[in-house]
Design an enzyme around this catalytic site. Structure first.
Site, short mmCIF file in Angstrom:
data_model
loop_
_atom_site.label_atom_id
_atom_site.label_comp_id
_atom_site.label_asym_id
_atom_site.label_seq_id
_atom_site.Cartn_x
_atom_site.Cartn_y
_atom_site.Cartn_z
N GLU A 103 0.83 -1.21 0.00
CA GLU A 103 0.00 0.00 0.00
C GLU A 103 0.87 1.26 0.00
OE1 GLU A 103 -3.88 -1.62 2.43
OE2 GLU A 103 -2.25 -0.77 3.62
N CYS B 224 -11.14 0.44 6.49
CA CYS B 224 -10.80 1.84 6.76
C CYS B 224 -11.41 2.79 5.72
CB CYS B 224 -9.29 2.01 6.80
SG CYS B 224 -8.43 1.25 5.41
#
Length: 677
Positions: free
Chosen positions: A335, A419
């Site tokens: 990420e 998230c």
């Protein structure tokens, strides 16, 4: 006059001076530009207003529902002793509950909602009971101090590289401040302050040295400082930033451990002290949260070196690591940011959370500098990086945002690591604060949407109304009504895309130059304007019902990438106004990865009120290459290309999609032979 009398006079004067100084407000450092409170901006347009209502009525209740079904909320009940059981899910799941609460609190500021308010009251009560007596709150450890979730460490704060203890409560602080601002009630705020006071007693010079593996608490502490005026919270935010780059913080792991990535100091932005970092590396969300925290310290503590550092990092991102959609973080495995100019399309990660963090960061850069280039990037992120993260229905989401799909990628109803849905939900209600800003006697109009607001400029109230069909139309009317006639300055942003600049720097550029001029009128009379950092500066005496008219030309533009972006060689993307477009299979006979759009092909656009909630579309005379099952070319034929806004893709199910269209048959051939598709 006797000496005694003279001394008495001076002493009395000194007392008077001290008394008068005590009556004056303490002028602490702050951002030179202050956004207009989003709750004071009334959105009346057909683009944003429906999205905010969907967010309030669909997305936020859906978040609460999924937090219940996934066990996230029950973790607090178990920690509070209200229910028996074991901790469920990831060690950072507490943050998803906090972010949903923050989103709800922001939504309450826009519109009263008794059900949302009651849900917040219920959750605050549970969280208060889950908090330990000294203020500590982390359901992972509270539920079972002997066997916390993997990665959390054996004791409090013992593995901050991984544990997310500080990350979680950073989101709690943001939610608590939002709730206090929405309701005036201190119930949640006191929970946050009790925890923050524990951290102040625990961390700092002469105390425990540490930094959070996942940045976020710095932003939350800055918000607590704003609410309370207590400098200990800002000092702690700065301490956590300054700790980075000086030592290893927590455990290290074997190469085959699922936590092995946490051994990387670059992944954690711990490879150098923050003021020495010049290249954006590591986990993209963590980075943008850290850069936002550095901006807060720069402004609130009056420390310009932090602003200089993030300015260098911003130039690196925008010049070498930004997707045309405003997305960042090209490496899916971690990420993270990839190497310079490494911007794959089908494999793009471009996490929705990273887009939200990038928006936070660019807004703060504007507030520090009054420079419109940051708003140019911010606008690109909002329309093309954040909006794709939530479906038009409000209950399906993207975590990753690829710029190309072979047809198997689709929106999800939820994620194990959830998230992103709440991050979009907490961003959307605040959109008004990104539109307008003030500085003393100056009003900044940054983004365009049919809306109204009222601001104070140097003792004067100024009401203004904006009429526009933006982003589909570039005509903007602004009616200005000051409470009394007087001189002040309106800075009206002229977007870079209207000045033949795709993005600041040379990472992307328009293939051809538009000669259509921007037009600006005041009270129906053309105005010659000079640009100041991307803004038309209108410094004049304003009276009742003064009218500003701005005309931004919106031709369809082709964008090409820097030569070093190998993935986009021989391709072009389509943009009109602030909107990036893509071709979807559903509009193009099921396939788009076999298409190319010649540079001389005529493109047209029109508005389709019946499509995807009402969007502009682009059509063009393209060409299609037909392949057999083994990849051999069978022929070439004309094709009527249809492109839709990228933010709306995959709302009709999974299908092929591409943002970057080959410009020649040879480019299609190369893509096919590479096997990437």
């Amino acid at each position: 006059m006797s000496r005694r009398l003279i001394a008495s006079v001076f002493l009395l004067a000194g007392f008077i001076f001290l008394f008068l100084r005590a009556q004056l407000p303490v002028m602490n450092p702050d951002y030179q530009i202050q956004p207009v409170d989003f709750a004071k901006v009334k959105l009346e347009d057909e683009f944003w207003a429906p999205r905010l209502e969907t967010n309030r009525t669909i997305t936020i209740p859906y978040l609460f529902k999924m937090n219940e079904e996934s066990g996230r909320t029950d973790n607090f009940r178990i920690a509070a002793g209200l229910k028996s059981g074991k901790h469920t899910g990831k060690r950072y799941n507490d943050s998803d509950v906090y972010k949903a609460m923050e989103a709800a609190a922001y939504s309450l500021r826009l519109r009263p909602d008794p059900q949302l308010k009651a849900k917040l009251d219920e959750l605050i009560s549970i969280i208060g009971k889950a908090q330990e007596p000294d203020g500590y709150i982390f359901t992972t450890r509270t539920i079972d101090p002997q066997n916390p979730a993997p990665g959390s460490g054996k004791e409090r704060w013992s593995n901050l590289r991984v544990s997310h203890e500080l990350y979680n409560v950073g989101h709690m602080y943001e939610a608590a401040v939002a709730h206090f601002q929405a309701t005036g009630e201190r119930s949640f705020l006191e929970i946050g302050l009790k925890n923050a006071d524990l951290l102040v007693r625990t961390f700092g010079p002469g105390k425990r040295r540490a930094f959070p593996g996942h940045q976020e608490i710095e932003i939350g502490l800055a918000k607590l400082y704003r609410i309370t005026g207590n400098p200990k919270y800002l000092d702690l935010a700065r301490f956590f930033l300054d700790e980075r780059g000086h030592y290893v913080n927590g455990e290290t792991y074997s190469a085959d451990s699922p936590f092995a990535i946490y051994n990387s100091e670059e992944y954690l932005q711990n490879h150098k002290p923050v003021l020495e970092q010049t290249e954006a590396v590591g986990h993209a969300v963590r980075a943008t949260y850290m850069y936002s925290g550095m901006a807060d310290v720069a402004a609130l503590a009056g420390e310009p070196e932090y602003a200089a550092a993030i300015g260098r990092l911003w130039a690196d991102v925008v010049g070498k690591k930004l997707y045309i959609t405003g997305g960042i973080g090209s490496t899916g495995e971690y990420e993270a940011f990839g190497a310079a100019y490494d911007l794959p399309n089908a494999a793009a990660y471009a996490e929705t959370c990273a887009a939200v963090g990038n928006a936070f960061w660019n807004q703060r850069m504007f507030q520090l500098s009054a420079d419109g280039k940051y708003v140019d990037v911010l606008e690109r992120i909002i329309y093309n990086g954040i909006l794709p993260g939530v479906s038009l229905s409000g209950d399906r989401f993207f975590y990753q945002n690829p710029l190309e799909s072979a047809g198997k990628y689709e929106r999800s109803h939820w994620f194990e690591v959830a998230c992103c849905p709440a991050n979009v939900a907490r961003f959307l209600p605040t959109i008004g604060s990104y539109m307008y800003a003030t500085r003393g006697n100056d009003l900044f109009i940054n983004l365009f949407a049919a809306s109204s607001a009222s601001v104070r400029l140097s003792g004067r109230t100024v009401d203004f109304v904006q009429e526009t069909k933006y982003p589909w139309d570039g005509a903007v009317k602004i009616l200005v009504n000051p409470s009394r006639v007087g001189r002040f300055t309106i800075f009206l942003r002229i977007p870079g895309w209207a000045q033949n600049q795709a993005v600041p720097g040379d990472l992307y550029r328009f293939l051809d130059r538009s000669e259509q001029p921007v037009k600006l009128l005041v009270n129906r009379k053309p105005v010659d304007f000079a640009l100041e950092k991307g803004f038309a500066k209108l410094d004049r005496k304003w009276g009742r019902n003064d009218l500003i008219e701005l005309f931004l030309p919106m031709p369809v533009r082709r964008i090409i990438a820097h030569d070093l972006v190998k993935e986009d060689a021989g391709k072009a993307a389509l943009q009109r106004g602030p909107i990036v477009f893509c071709a979807e299979g559903i509009d193009n006979g099921g396939k788009v990865l076999n298409l190319f759009l010649p540079d001389n092909a005529r493109v047209t656009h029109w508005f389709r009120p019946d499509l995807l909630g009402g969007v502009a579309i682009i059509t063009a005379k393209a060409e299609a290459i037909d392949f057999d099952a083994r990849g051999k070319i069978l022929g070439r034929r004309a094709h009527e290309l249809v492109a839709v806004p990228y933010f709306a893709w995959a709302n009709r199910g999974p299908n092929e999609m591409t943002v970057w269209l080959p410009r020649t048959e040879a480019s299609v051939r190369r893509a096919s032979e590479s096997g990437r598709r």
